[in-house]
Design a protein around this motif. Structure first.
Motif, PDB file in Angstrom:
ATOM      1  N   VAL A   1       0.715  -1.127   0.066  1.00  0.00           N
ATOM      2  CA  VAL A   1      -0.017   0.076   0.063  1.00  0.00           C
ATOM      3  C   VAL A   1       0.982   1.209  -0.055  1.00  0.00           C
ATOM      4  O   VAL A   1       0.603   2.304  -1.008  1.00  0.00           O
ATOM      5  CB  VAL A   1      -0.876   0.068   1.038  1.00  0.00           C
ATOM      6  N   ALA A   2       1.985   1.341   0.796  1.00  0.00           N
ATOM      7  CA  ALA A   2       2.637   2.456   0.864  1.00  0.00           C
ATOM      8  C   ALA A   2       3.506   2.491  -0.671  1.00  0.00           C
ATOM      9  O   ALA A   2       3.670   3.679  -1.074  1.00  0.00           O
ATOM     10  CB  ALA A   2       3.936   1.992   1.952  1.00  0.00           C
ATOM     11  N   PHE A   3       4.144   1.307  -1.036  1.00  0.00           N
ATOM     12  CA  PHE A   3       4.682   1.600  -2.412  1.00  0.00           C
ATOM     13  C   PHE A   3       3.675   2.028  -3.481  1.00  0.00           C
ATOM     14  O   PHE A   3       4.053   3.005  -4.103  1.00  0.00           O
ATOM     15  CB  PHE A   3       5.078  -0.067  -2.685  1.00  0.00           C
ATOM     16  N   PHE A   4       2.491   1.610  -3.380  1.00  0.00           N
ATOM     17  CA  PHE A   4       1.561   2.222  -4.399  1.00  0.00           C
ATOM     18  C   PHE A   4       0.949   3.538  -4.213  1.00  0.00           C
ATOM     19  O   PHE A   4       0.998   4.347  -5.114  1.00  0.00           O
ATOM     20  CB  PHE A   4       0.335   1.226  -4.694  1.00  0.00           C
ATOM     21  N   SER A   5       0.839   3.880  -2.864  1.00  0.00           N
ATOM     22  CA  SER A   5       0.535   5.285  -2.573  1.00  0.00           C
ATOM     23  C   SER A   5       1.463   6.445  -3.085  1.00  0.00           C
ATOM     24  O   SER A   5       1.109   7.515  -3.532  1.00  0.00           O
ATOM     25  CB  SER A   5       0.522   5.304  -1.051  1.00  0.00           C
ATOM     26  N   ARG A   6       2.796   5.791  -2.946  1.00  0.00           N
ATOM     27  CA  ARG A   6       3.631   6.873  -3.461  1.00  0.00           C
ATOM     28  C   ARG A   6       4.001   7.061  -5.115  1.00  0.00           C
ATOM     29  O   ARG A   6       4.151   8.172  -5.750  1.00  0.00           O
ATOM     30  CB  ARG A   6       5.133   6.668  -2.973  1.00  0.00           C
ATOM     31  N   ARG A   7       3.081   6.254  -5.756  1.00  0.00           N
ATOM     32  CA  ARG A   7       3.184   6.237  -7.232  1.00  0.00           C
ATOM     33  C   ARG A   7       1.636   6.534  -7.859  1.00  0.00           C
ATOM     34  O   ARG A   7       1.901   6.660  -8.998  1.00  0.00           O
ATOM     35  CB  ARG A   7       3.532   4.993  -7.684  1.00  0.00           C
ATOM     36  N   VAL A   8       0.667   6.655  -7.169  1.00  0.00           N
ATOM     37  CA  VAL A   8      -0.799   6.864  -7.616  1.00  0.00           C
ATOM     38  C   VAL A   8      -1.311   8.025  -7.046  1.00  0.00           C
ATOM     39  O   VAL A   8      -1.111   8.567  -5.943  1.00  0.00           O
ATOM     40  CB  VAL A   8      -1.682   5.488  -7.585  1.00  0.00           C
ATOM     41  N   ARG A   9      -2.551   8.245  -7.696  1.00  0.00           N
ATOM     42  CA  ARG A   9      -3.229   9.458  -7.043  1.00  0.00           C
ATOM     43  C   ARG A   9      -3.817   9.283  -5.672  1.00  0.00           C
ATOM     44  O   ARG A   9      -3.934  10.449  -4.907  1.00  0.00           O
ATOM     45  CB  ARG A   9      -4.154   9.861  -8.138  1.00  0.00           C
ATOM     46  N   SER A  10      -4.560   8.245  -5.406  1.00  0.00           N
ATOM     47  CA  SER A  10      -5.235   8.209  -4.391  1.00  0.00           C
ATOM     48  C   SER A  10      -5.190   6.940  -3.588  1.00  0.00           C
ATOM     49  O   SER A  10      -4.564   5.982  -4.106  1.00  0.00           O
ATOM     50  CB  SER A  10      -6.629   8.336  -4.559  1.00  0.00           C
ATOM     51  N   HIS A  11      -5.393   6.885  -2.212  1.00  0.00           N
ATOM     52  CA  HIS A  11      -5.218   5.767  -1.367  1.00  0.00           C
ATOM     53  C   HIS A  11      -6.079   4.478  -1.979  1.00  0.00           C
ATOM     54  O   HIS A  11      -5.740   3.330  -1.771  1.00  0.00           O
ATOM     55  CB  HIS A  11      -5.686   6.220   0.048  1.00  0.00           C
TER      56      HIS A  11
END
Length: 169
Positions: free
Chosen positions: A21-31
């Motif tokens: 989740v942290a990996f994706f949160s840094r790379r996409v717009r929303s949680h």
């Protein structure tokens, strides 16, 4: 085998979900997108057919990286499609509606009638200067006037046409 995979997948999920989740949160717009992508990692991991889920961190994050690449490609294709649709719409759509065309023709008719009502030398000078784009000096030479006289004719014509046209635009 499926019964064995469920506990393994659950433990991998508990261990890696926060990091993913942290990996994706840094790379996409929303949680929410980050959560969706994390869920997709576990779906792909379950579908991968690996007998035991002693998956390494590298394998899990490789799946995550591939999901981001797939998402970027999909977004790029959608953006290109939207752009092509917009360009096609711009080419096929007539931005002039019939009412505007008729109104413009009427305005041009009124303007032309007003130009025809100008005194003869003023009318000719105005048409040569404003319509034919001939320089003032050339017009002055042809009429035997000086440039200041040509400018006065043009000024008179503009004032007359402005009054005659009223508030039309």
């Amino acid at each position: 085998m499926a019964a064995e995979a469920v506990p393994d997948l659950e433990s991998v999920s508990r261990n890696f979900r926060p990091a993913l989740v942290a990996f994706f949160s840094r790379r996409v717009r929303s949680h929410a997108e980050a959560e969706d992508l994390t869920q997709e990692v576990f779906v792909r991991l379950a579908q991968s057919g690996i007998g035991t889920l002693d998956s390494t961190e590298a394998f899990i994050f490789r799946i995550a990286t591939n999901l981001l690449r797939d998402r970027a490609r999909r977004d790029q294709v959608r953006a290109a499609y939207r752009l092509s649709i917009e360009q096609d719409d711009a080419l096929n759509t007539d931005i002039l509606d019939p009412h505007r065309v008729i109104a413009a023709r009427e305005t041009i008719g009124i303007l032309w009638a007003a130009i025809q009502a100008l005194p003869e030398p003023t009318q000719q000078i105005f048409i040569l200067y404003r319509v034919e784009n001939i320089q003032k000096q050339t017009i002055a030479d042809n009429f035997g006037y000086n440039v200041r006289t040509v400018e006065k004719h043009i000024s008179r014509a503009l004032m007359f046409l402005t009054r005659r046209m009223g508030g039309r635009s």
